[in-house]
Write a protein that holds these residues in place. Structure first.
Motif, PDB file in Angstrom:
ATOM      1  N   GLU A 101      31.847  14.166   4.605  1.00 35.65           N
ATOM      2  CA  GLU A 101      30.771  13.066   4.940  1.00 35.65           C
ATOM      3  C   GLU A 101      31.489  11.725   5.291  1.00 35.65           C
ATOM      4  O   GLU A 101      31.448  11.117   6.235  1.00 35.65           O
ATOM      5  N   GLN A 102      32.290  11.284   4.321  1.00 34.93           N
ATOM      6  CA  GLN A 102      33.200   9.927   4.668  1.00 34.93           C
ATOM      7  C   GLN A 102      34.016  10.164   5.743  1.00 34.93           C
ATOM      8  O   GLN A 102      34.359   9.282   6.412  1.00 34.93           O
ATOM      9  N   ARG A 103      34.866  11.296   6.018  1.00 33.99           N
ATOM     10  CA  ARG A 103      35.573  11.500   7.104  1.00 33.99           C
ATOM     11  C   ARG A 103      34.833  11.416   8.262  1.00 33.99           C
ATOM     12  O   ARG A 103      35.052  11.091   9.363  1.00 33.99           O
ATOM     13  N   ILE A 111      32.167   9.991   8.967  1.00 34.21           N
ATOM     14  CA  ILE A 111      31.883   8.494   9.352  1.00 34.21           C
ATOM     15  C   ILE A 111      33.058   7.744   9.632  1.00 34.21           C
ATOM     16  O   ILE A 111      32.952   6.905  10.675  1.00 34.21           O
ATOM     17  N   ALA A 112      34.134   8.269   9.222  1.00 36.72           N
ATOM     18  CA  ALA A 112      35.355   7.405   9.597  1.00 36.72           C
ATOM     19  C   ALA A 112      35.829   7.611  10.897  1.00 36.72           C
ATOM     20  O   ALA A 112      36.313   6.901  11.848  1.00 36.72           O
ATOM     21  N   GLY A 132      23.203   5.449   5.321  1.00 35.46           N
ATOM     22  CA  GLY A 132      24.055   4.509   4.793  1.00 35.46           C
ATOM     23  C   GLY A 132      23.477   3.312   4.908  1.00 35.46           C
ATOM     24  O   GLY A 132      22.260   3.278   5.316  1.00 35.46           O
ATOM     25  N   ALA A 191      39.823   9.140   3.974  1.00 42.94           N
ATOM     26  CA  ALA A 191      38.436   9.608   3.356  1.00 42.94           C
ATOM     27  C   ALA A 191      38.374  10.735   2.395  1.00 42.94           C
ATOM     28  O   ALA A 191      39.193  11.534   2.788  1.00 42.94           O
ATOM     29  N   THR A 192      37.714  10.981   1.448  1.00 45.36           N
ATOM     30  CA  THR A 192      37.865  11.870   0.684  1.00 45.36           C
ATOM     31  C   THR A 192      36.682  12.907   0.502  1.00 45.36           C
ATOM     32  O   THR A 192      36.971  14.152  -0.089  1.00 45.36           O
ATOM     33  N   THR A 193      35.860  12.776   1.320  1.00 44.46           N
ATOM     34  CA  THR A 193      34.515  13.768   1.216  1.00 44.46           C
ATOM     35  C   THR A 193      34.435  14.032   3.065  1.00 44.46           C
ATOM     36  O   THR A 193      34.847  13.220   3.726  1.00 44.46           O
TER      37      THR A 193
END
Ligand code: CLR
Length: 384
Positions: A67-69, A71-72, A265, A63-65
């Motif tokens: 927020e994405q992390r 969520i992951a 999302g 994950a690159t942000t």
């Protein structure tokens, strides 16, 4: 007339077992249960449930942000629940009583590298016998991911069900170019229903947390008739800690099946219909063999007895192991020594737990921890 899942010959011993459960509170591990409810698997193998979808664990690092992390991390966490809490029902027909690990029992394993996800290693050590406490590390070195945790249970009996309060927590470290990012994970409460009928199953209740990486996450668990009127329902809310521009992420669904975004999302969130991958057990001895304290070696004959219905073998071997351990403890007491843990050092408090628990108002505000000693996997032979 109710107890149909209990073999006729074991009905009276099942009722005595239920009575014992109702009167003993705290630790059920040492109660003797009738054969039909015994599992051939030791509790030291349970931490493997954290990684039965190794690609979802690896995805946290990709994950690159923030927020994405976040969520992951949530997606990986939710995806482990089906294995953790329903897999014995699927493989053995009901929840069962696992083997109670010996002090110093060890379990090593790995999930091989596949499709660029990297190899993930598992190490488990039983760090206490009375009460039972299991400590573990799951590490994907190539992705810079490490989960270190321990868990114990406090049980009570209420309204015909066993209530299991999970004690312990896990810390997930994600190594980023800017430094390590840490997430605190706490564990849900369990209710074990279906006891009277001899077919126990777990429902989750109350809540657990994932705190770190700029988010405070709360996962609420409900059984039949709350959010969706279905068993195994959950609702997760990730609230950004600092950035007012970032929005809250809300996910709802069934943890053993699928869930979807409610906000932050769109569409599907998680889905556990894809097959899982069990851990490959490996020997932890320098020779690659399993040592005498390694789960599948230590319990080999007990497990075989339970699996093959040879309960005489199972109970004879179980007594032999228990007597051996009792003798070991006596010798230690006489010599003024204690069993040296191989991979962990106990610590009465965990500053990281305290800091992150404070952010999410988690109770209790402090907890013991087991510090992982970084002498691993040096002692392990490289697997495939
Ligand atoms: C251990 C930690 C794992 C999740 C997990 C799943 C099932 C739990 C287990 C933990 C602890 C022991 C447990 C088990 C279900 C049944 C068993 C509570 C929390 C008890 C000791 C056995 C009760 C006996 C009846 C089934 C008859 O991450």
């Amino acid at each position: 007339e109710g107890t149909q899942a209990v073999p006729v010959a074991q009905r009276s011993s099942w009722t005595s077992f239920l009575k014992a459960i109702a009167s003993v509170s705290g630790d059920l591990s040492s109660l003797t249960a009738p054969p039909f409810i015994l599992s051939p698997v030791s509790l030291t193998e349970f931490p493997a449930y954290w990684c039965e979808r190794p690609e979802l664990f690896a995805a946290i690092a990709d994950a690159t942000t923030q927020e994405q992390r976040a969520i992951a991390v949530l997606k990986w966490f939710i995806s482990t629940l089906k294995g953790q809490y329903t897999s014995r029902n699927e493989s053995m027909g009901s929840e069962k009583k696992p083997l109670n690990p010996a002090l110093g029992e060890l379990f090593y394993g790995h999930w091989p590298d596949k499709n660029g996800r990297g190899k993930t290693d598992l190490l488990v050590e039983q760090v206490s016998h009375h009460p039972p406490i299991t400590a573990y590390v799951i590490e994907n070195k190539s992705k810079g991911l490490k989960l270190v945790g321990h868990n114990a249970q406090k049980t009570s009996f209420s309204g015909g069900s066993i209530i299991v309060k999970q004690i312990g927590h896990a810390v997930l470290t994600v190594n980023l170019p800017s430094g390590p990012e840490k997430y605190l994970l706490t564990l849900p409460r369990l209710r074990i229903d279906g006891l009277w009928y001899g077919s126990p199953y777990i429902e989750l209740s109350e809540s657990s947390h994932i705190v770190g990486g700029g988010y405070v996450g709360v996962i609420e668990y409900k059984g039949k008739g709350y959010f969706t009127g279905k068993s195994h329902s959950f609702k997760a809310t990730l609230t950004p800690q600092h950035d007012a521009d970032e929005s809250e992420i809300v996910v709802e669904g069934l943890w053993h099946q699928s869930s979807k975004f409610v906000s932050g999302g769109h569409g599907a969130f998680h889905d556990v219909s894809a097959p899982k991958e069990e851990v490959t057990a490996v020997g932890g001895e320098p020779t690659g063999q399993m040592g005498g304290m390694e789960t599948r070696k230590l319990w080999e004959l007990v497990s075989r007895g339970i699996r093959e219905g040879d309960f005489e073998l199972a109970s004879r071997e179980k007594s032999r192991i228990e007597n051996e351990m009792r003798q070991r403890r006596k010798d230690e007491a006489a010599g003024g020594t204690s069993w040296p843990l191989k991979h962990f050092t106990p610590l009465a408090s965990d500053p990281l737990y305290e800091e992150l628990a404070y952010l999410a108002k988690i109770v209790p505000p402090t907890e013991d921890t087991y510090i992982f000693q970084e002498n691993w996997p040096v002692t392990l032979r490289a697997g495939p």
